[in-house]
Design an enzyme around this catalytic site. Structure first.
Site, mmCIF file in Angstrom:
data_model
loop_
_atom_site.group_PDB
_atom_site.id
_atom_site.type_symbol
_atom_site.label_atom_id
_atom_site.label_comp_id
_atom_site.label_asym_id
_atom_site.label_seq_id
_atom_site.Cartn_x
_atom_site.Cartn_y
_atom_site.Cartn_z
ATOM 1 N N ASP A 115 44.374 37.513 33.308
ATOM 2 C CA ASP A 115 43.115 38.224 33.107
ATOM 3 C C ASP A 115 43.326 39.727 33.053
ATOM 4 O O ASP A 115 43.908 40.323 33.952
ATOM 5 C CB ASP A 115 42.156 37.879 34.260
ATOM 6 C CG ASP A 115 40.903 38.716 34.241
ATOM 7 O OD1 ASP A 115 40.088 38.534 33.324
ATOM 8 O OD2 ASP A 115 40.737 39.571 35.141
ATOM 9 N N TYR A 168 41.585 48.568 32.862
ATOM 10 C CA TYR A 168 42.547 48.483 33.961
ATOM 11 C C TYR A 168 43.692 49.461 33.745
ATOM 12 O O TYR A 168 44.396 49.408 32.738
ATOM 13 C CB TYR A 168 43.095 47.064 34.103
ATOM 14 C CG TYR A 168 42.102 46.047 34.628
ATOM 15 C CD1 TYR A 168 40.878 46.429 35.187
ATOM 16 C CD2 TYR A 168 42.385 44.685 34.577
ATOM 17 C CE1 TYR A 168 39.975 45.496 35.666
ATOM 18 C CE2 TYR A 168 41.489 43.737 35.058
ATOM 19 C CZ TYR A 168 40.289 44.150 35.598
ATOM 20 O OH TYR A 168 39.400 43.207 36.069
ATOM 21 N N SER A 202 31.044 38.489 32.512
ATOM 22 C CA SER A 202 31.501 38.869 33.847
ATOM 23 C C SER A 202 30.356 39.570 34.551
ATOM 24 O O SER A 202 29.651 40.385 33.934
ATOM 25 C CB SER A 202 32.723 39.794 33.729
ATOM 26 O OG SER A 202 33.195 40.184 35.006
#
Length: 320
Positions: free
Chosen positions: A57, A62, A163
């Protein structure tokens, strides 16, 4: 051990655990990835593969893209790695800049632009799953559906998920989509019980007025009814149960871990795995040893008494 699977599980073909790649790629600053970053990522990915993890994931934010970039470097260096993994990434969060605050953007243009960047950083032509990272107050389901349709037709994205969305948002979005949403990733752990609490304490005014609780009403049930794979980020509770002396709940975690000859982290994951929704814990540690230790979670199965001991201890008071 046999575990319940969502109705759409065949669409993604992954096991019970997910590896979250947010810890990879070095710091959150600028600059290129280093050989040390690559070595660290390699050790973490190998540890995840060793415990049977298939789904990795990511999110475009990120390490400001470096988590994807370092994983892309691993894929370039190991020609056989792509066949061993399923790739998932998220888009929709925009950082603050000189002109604008931090915000969410699920406009068609931004989704498609984000996927282009994701594919470039991962050095692949297609990702298996794209998750919409946060609910954008201005999102329009029809616009999102058209963007996904173009990405799917171009072979860039296999499936769409979300999400941090509750049942109402999933239902609203699904109305415009020709294919089922395959996943919803939300924060869920012994330290973050809202999605479970809202079901068990719906008739307790004190419990249901807590901030964050009511919003999740029906989310777990919707996912089970419609075959949406629930993924739990923050599943290890940021380490707050590591020390048995830290709290009464931590003491119970360690007592049950000892009874099963396993680790506290494995118990935290097994608690999620025991839920009938077939929740997939997302393991976010960058430490290879800790990642391997999490594999024990699939070996054990908590009984009902153990599950409730952990739940009641974590909520800090008796059920109503």
């Amino acid at each position: 051990m046999t575990r319940p699977l969502p109705l759409n599980a065949h669409l993604i073909d992954v096991g019970p655990l997910v590896y979250g790649c947010m810890a990879l790629g070095g710091d959150w600053g600028g600059g290129p990835i280093t050989e040390a970053d690559i070595a660290h990522a390699h050790a973490a990915v190998e540890a995840a593969l060793d415990i049977g993890i298939k789904l990795f994931d990511h999110a475009d934010i990120y390490r400001r893209g470096k988590a994807e970039a370092v994983f892309g470097e691993l894929l370039k260096r190991d020609a056989g790695l792509r066949a061993k993994v399923r790739l998932q990434s998220k888009c929709g969060i925009r950082f603050a800049d000189d002109a604008n605050p931090g915000r969410y953007d699920l406009s068609a243009g931004y989704i498609e632009e984000s996927v282009t960047g994701i594919l470039q950083r991962l050095a692949v032509e297609r990702i298996d799953i794209l998750l919409l990272h946060r609910p954008d107050a201005l999102m329009e389901p029809g616009e999102i559906a058209r963007a996904f349709g173009r990405l799917k037709a171009a072979g860039k994205v296999g499936h769409l998920g979300v999400s941090n969305m509750h049942a109402g948002q999933m239902r609203w979005l699904q109305m415009a989509l020709p294919e089922p949403l395959v996943a919803n990733q939300l924060e869920l752990s012994l330290a973050k019980l809202d999605a479970i609490e809202v079901g068990t304490t719906f008739n307790d005014p004190q419990a249901t007025t807590r901030p964050g609780c009511v919003a999740w009403a029906g989310t777990l049930e919707y996912a089970q009814r419609h075959g949406v794979q629930l993924q739990a980020w923050g599943s290890l509770a940021q380490g707050r149960f590591n020390d048995p002396a830290a709290s009464p709940a931590a003491k119970v975690v360690h007592e049950i871990a000892e009874a099963h000859c396993t680790t506290a982290n494995a118990v935290l994951l097994a608690w999620l795995l025991r839920h009938p929704a077939g929740i997939q814990p997302v393991i976010g540690s960058g430490n290879a040893e800790r990642i391997r230790a999490c594999g024990d979670a699939t070996r054990i199965q908590l009984n009902r008494d153990e599950w409730y001991r952990l739940y009641v201890a974590a909520r800090g008071q008796a059920l109503p």
